[in-house]
Design a protein around this motif. Structure first.
Motif, PDB file in Angstrom:
ATOM      1  N   LEU A 142       0.684  -1.183  -0.093  1.00 46.98           N
ATOM      2  CA  LEU A 142      -0.121   0.126   0.058  1.00 46.98           C
ATOM      3  C   LEU A 142       1.025   1.286   0.042  1.00 46.98           C
ATOM      4  N   GLN A 143       1.944   1.338   0.898  1.00 45.43           N
ATOM      5  CA  GLN A 143       2.725   2.472   0.907  1.00 45.43           C
ATOM      6  C   GLN A 143       3.607   2.877  -0.662  1.00 45.43           C
TER       7      GLN A 143
ATOM      8  N   THR B 285      -4.127  -4.523  -3.593  1.00 48.70           N
ATOM      9  CA  THR B 285      -3.808  -4.793  -2.046  1.00 48.70           C
ATOM     10  C   THR B 285      -5.018  -4.991  -1.370  1.00 48.70           C
TER      11      THR B 285
ATOM     12  N   LYS C  76      -3.285  -0.684  -5.962  1.00 47.20           N
ATOM     13  CA  LYS C  76      -3.894  -0.233  -4.504  1.00 47.20           C
ATOM     14  C   LYS C  76      -5.075  -1.183  -4.235  1.00 47.20           C
TER      15      LYS C  76
ATOM     16  N   ILE D  76      -3.438   3.522  -8.248  1.00 51.07           N
ATOM     17  CA  ILE D  76      -4.556   3.023  -7.651  1.00 51.07           C
ATOM     18  C   ILE D  76      -5.146   1.499  -8.203  1.00 51.07           C
TER      19      ILE D  76
ATOM     20  N   PHE E 135       2.461   1.619  -3.408  1.00 51.07           N
ATOM     21  CA  PHE E 135       1.556   1.879  -4.439  1.00 51.07           C
ATOM     22  C   PHE E 135       0.963   3.654  -4.342  1.00 51.07           C
ATOM     23  N   GLU E 136       0.608   3.830  -3.137  1.00 49.02           N
ATOM     24  CA  GLU E 136       0.348   5.357  -2.745  1.00 49.02           C
ATOM     25  C   GLU E 136       1.354   6.195  -3.237  1.00 49.02           C
TER      26      GLU E 136
END
Length: 770
Positions: free
Chosen positions: A649-650, A664, A661, A658, A652-653
């Motif tokens: 998540l970290q 995930t 994300k 998205i 892809f953010e």
């Protein structure tokens, strides 16, 4: 348009709507140029300290630009690591398309339904696109709950028309008197810029001053009708069959033709005349030709079994044939048409080409900026005119307008035969050229049109062609071509044989590279056992003979992780043996992560995120088995699943990705919130919303999330779960085809007795409503 771009984000795209030739492309080009300049000067409010990033794409402006998959990949690559704002200006549209041809945007369900265009835009995004009115694209956009803002690109004002005519004709020291000008502008079609420019060109080349008024009166009052008149003049003035052949070659080509290619194709001057309708009918009556038809069901069923035998024999003979040819020296070899390859006709003489090109030049354009001289129709309305039937009431797809006129009368079978005849000429030509990039672009397309599966497979087995098609990360073209060439199982068998031959003479570097690329393709094709074997062999070569380079090993171990992961997802039920499978996949994934962590760069960071995502999934899948394996317990596995989800998540953010994300979040819903139905459904819906925004309906992740939601709901609402399962199956069948292993897995679920009963009930209900 500039007001829309500079205003606060509305969450909706802007659509420029108009008829063909209305000037939408000119408006979009001017808008793109203006926006780029403003962005460079930071004159657009609301951007970050880096300003706005402007992306623009014009369909048909370059080879491959009509392919939806490639267009989206190009856009994603441009914005992949952009942390600031984006403006996209897209020229895309899809007109009425005959079943036997490609239109401006290659025919796919996504192209028609524009599901790839987000329903709601980020506040940091503006999208401006153009579309022909009342086409599938336009109707799909207009049917959205939140309709885009439409701007009409309407007819030209009378003063603008007059100014255009004066400017165009003045360049050539010509002018119309007031009566002639009024007569020209009185035509309804003169409000269309393209019609007006073509009419001016016709007046420019008309040589009888005393009859200009009569000429104007005779101009057809419609864009396609005027283009038909132009084509008729071309045929009469420019050498007849050469003009027909030029237009046919351009229309049947996939991405236009290089000028050199056209000259070589036209060099067989007297051979570019298909049999007349009378000769064709005689041959049919005498049994010398078969009427065009789709392959029989038995042939289709037997094809996959027989194809690899045929192609293997052809492939084995290649080296022997080459040796034999070298021994024979100057002896002629004949192509499929009986023409000596050693004595092929020289290119069309410049004098003849000049006559044809001079007439066509206003309607052709160089395709792309490579300087190659690739030619295609300047405006696709010209292409449509070439395909228009004289019988306006007929809806049957036709071949070229000129061919219809040339042969006077046609039947549907004869038109199909003619169409196939020209594709055959192009296939014969591209089989013999040494430019492998052009061969990969054109030859598979023509062999697919000819339904010549064996030659198509042979083409795809040529390593330069494979390299070109496999350069696409998702292997879109290669997968599609192999579906038409006998299927993925045949591809796996044939590439394995081809690699065996390669190992006899190639370097270890080349062998490892080819095995990795073929393994990646076979993974995309669902041939996991063969892919696993090849990538394992590539890893052994890298470790033992090529210096164990960390970048190569990172990629190969990641590919092996992907292969084993995708293969494991084909299982219908969780079993005790899955603990070992998931444990082994995790260990391979962790090894790939260890290499990735020592490599810098955003591209590596992206792949590291993908690995974290894979590993999190299999830690989660391990918890489903419910048993300890080696040193890994269920509790520890769930904890590590959460940790790797957070890592993914970290990443892809940070990359504003998205789509991954969403994937995930799917893992979080499936494994971290397992047992908490309310939270699980909530996170699944969030993941599905992000997925639809990133990828649209027809994407494998949309199918997977839908399938998992069906599993989650099944014991609470079986009918609703069936709808999710059916949705997942429909997507898989559309994206991968009905025979792909993952598609068959989903089909097995909806074919269960309970779901088949629900399907029958829903079908009966729909019939009752109708």
């Amino acid at each position: 348009i500039q007001e829309y771009i500079s205003s606060p984000g509305s969450g909706l795209p802007m659509v420029i709507v108009g008829v063909a030739g209305a000037g939408k492309s000119a408006v979009m080009a001017r808008s793109a140029a203006t926006t780029v300049n403003k962005s460079l000067n930071n004159d657009i409010p609301g951007g970050s300290n880096k300003g706005w990033n402007v992306f623009y794409h014009f369909i048909g402006a370059a080879p491959g630009s009509t392919d939806l998959g490639f267009m989206l990949q190009r856009m994603l690559k441009e914005i992949k690591y952009v942390f600031y704002l984006l403006i996209a200006l897209l020229k895309f549209y899809k007109g009425e398309m005959p079943a036997d041809t490609e239109s401006l945007l290659d025919k796919t369900k996504d192209a028609e339904q524009v599901s790839w265009l987000p329903l709601t835009l980020s506040p940091n995004v503006r999208i401006v696109c153009s579309v022909i009115n009342d086409t599938p694209c336009h109707r799909s956009l207009a049917s959205r709950t939140k309709q885009p803002k439409e701007i009409l690109c309407g007819p030209l004002h009378l003063s603008c028309r007059r100014e255009i005519v004066d400017q165009v004709l003045t360049k050539y020291n010509k002018r119309l008197d007031n009566v002639q000008m009024d007569l020209l502008l009185s035509k309804e079609a003169s409000a269309n810029p393209l019609w007006l420019s073509i009419a001016c060109e016709e007046l420019r080349v008309f040589g009888l001053f005393s009859k200009v008024t009569e000429m104007i009166k005779g101009l057809a009052d419609g864009l396609l009708e005027l283009l038909e008149q132009v084509l008729t003049r071309f045929e009469e003035e420019s050498g007849g069959h050469l003009m027909v052949a030029t237009l046919c070659f351009l229309e049947c080509s996939r991405h236009g033709l290089l000028e050199r290619e056209l000259l070589e194709l036209l060099g067989e001057d007297e051979l570019l005349k298909p049999p007349s309708l009378e000769d064709y009918n005689k041959d049919i009556a005498n049994g010398q030709k078969q009427s065009p038809a789709e392959p029989s069901e038995k042939l289709a069923n037997d094809l996959s079994k027989k194809l690899h035998v045929t192609v293997e024999e052809t492939y084995r003979k290649t080296d022997l044939d080459a040796d034999k040819m070298s021994e024979e020296g100057d002896k002629d070899t004949l192509d499929a048409a009986g023409v000596s390859k050693n004595k092929r006709a020289p290119p069309l003489p410049a004098a003849k080409w000049a006559v044809v090109f001079r007439a066509l030049k206003p309607f052709l354009r160089p395709c792309g900026d490579s300087g190659e001289g690739r030619l295609d129709f300047y405006h696709r309305a010209m292409s449509k005119a070439v395909r228009t039937n004289f019988d306006k009431k007929s809806t049957l797809p036709t071949l070229q307008l000129l061919m219809i006129r040339y042969f006077k009368k046609t039947s549907e079978e004869y038109r199909t035969y003619l169409y196939t005849w020209w594709h055959g000429k192009l296939a014969e030509y591209f089989e013999q050229i040494e430019n492998h990039d052009r061969k990969a672009e054109e030859l598979p397309y023509h062999l697919e049109k000819l339904l010549d599966h064996s030659r198509l497979a042979r083409c795809l087995l040529e390593w330069p062609v494979f390299e070109k098609l496999a350069a696409d990360e998702h292997n879109i073209e290669l997968l599609r071509s192999w579906r038409n060439a006998g299927g993925y199982a045949a591809a796996a068998s044939l590439y394995a044989k081809s690699l065996e031959q390669l190992c006899e003479h190639a370097s270890n570097e080349e062998i490892a590279d080819k095995k990795g690329k073929v393994a990646h393709f076979l993974c995309c094709a669902g041939q996991f056992q063969e892919a696993d074997k090849l990538v394992t062999e590539a890893i052994e070569l890298e470790n033992e003979k090529l210096g164990a380079r960390k970048e190569k090993l990172a990629s190969l171990y990641q590919l092996l992780t992907d292969i084993k992961s995708d293969a494991s997802k084909l299982a219908e039920f969780v079993s005790a043996d899955d603990a070992k499978k998931d444990y082994d996949i995790v260990q391979i994934g962790l090894k790939a992560i260890s290499y990735r962590k020592n490599i810098k760069g955003n591209d590596n960071k992206y792949h590291l995120g993908l690995l974290e995502l894979r590993v999190s999934f299999h830690y989660g899948a391990f918890t489903r088995v419910g048993r300890t394996y080696k040193d890994l317990t269920v509790i520890e596995s769930k904890s590590k699943c959460a940790a790797h989800c957070n890592n993914a998540l970290q990443i892809f953010e940070e990359l504003s990705d998205i789509g991954h994300k969403a994937e995930t979040m799917q893992n979080i819903a499936t494994f971290i919130h397992s047992g908490n139905y309310k939270m699980q459904i909530q996170v699944y819906n969030e993941a599905l919303d992000l997925c639809l925004q990133a990828y649209g309906e027809y994407h494998k992740l949309t199918a997977r999330i839908s399938f998992n939601m069906g599993i989650c709901i099944e014991y609470r609402d079986k009918k609703l779960s069936y709808k999710y399962f059916k949705r997942a199956y429909d997507i898989k069948a559309e994206v991968f085809g009905p025979t792909h292993p993952s598609t068959l897995r989903y089909k097995a679920v909806i074919d269960e007795p309970g779901f088949r009963l629900i399907a029958q009930q829903l079908e009966a209900s729909e019939q009752g409503k109708s």
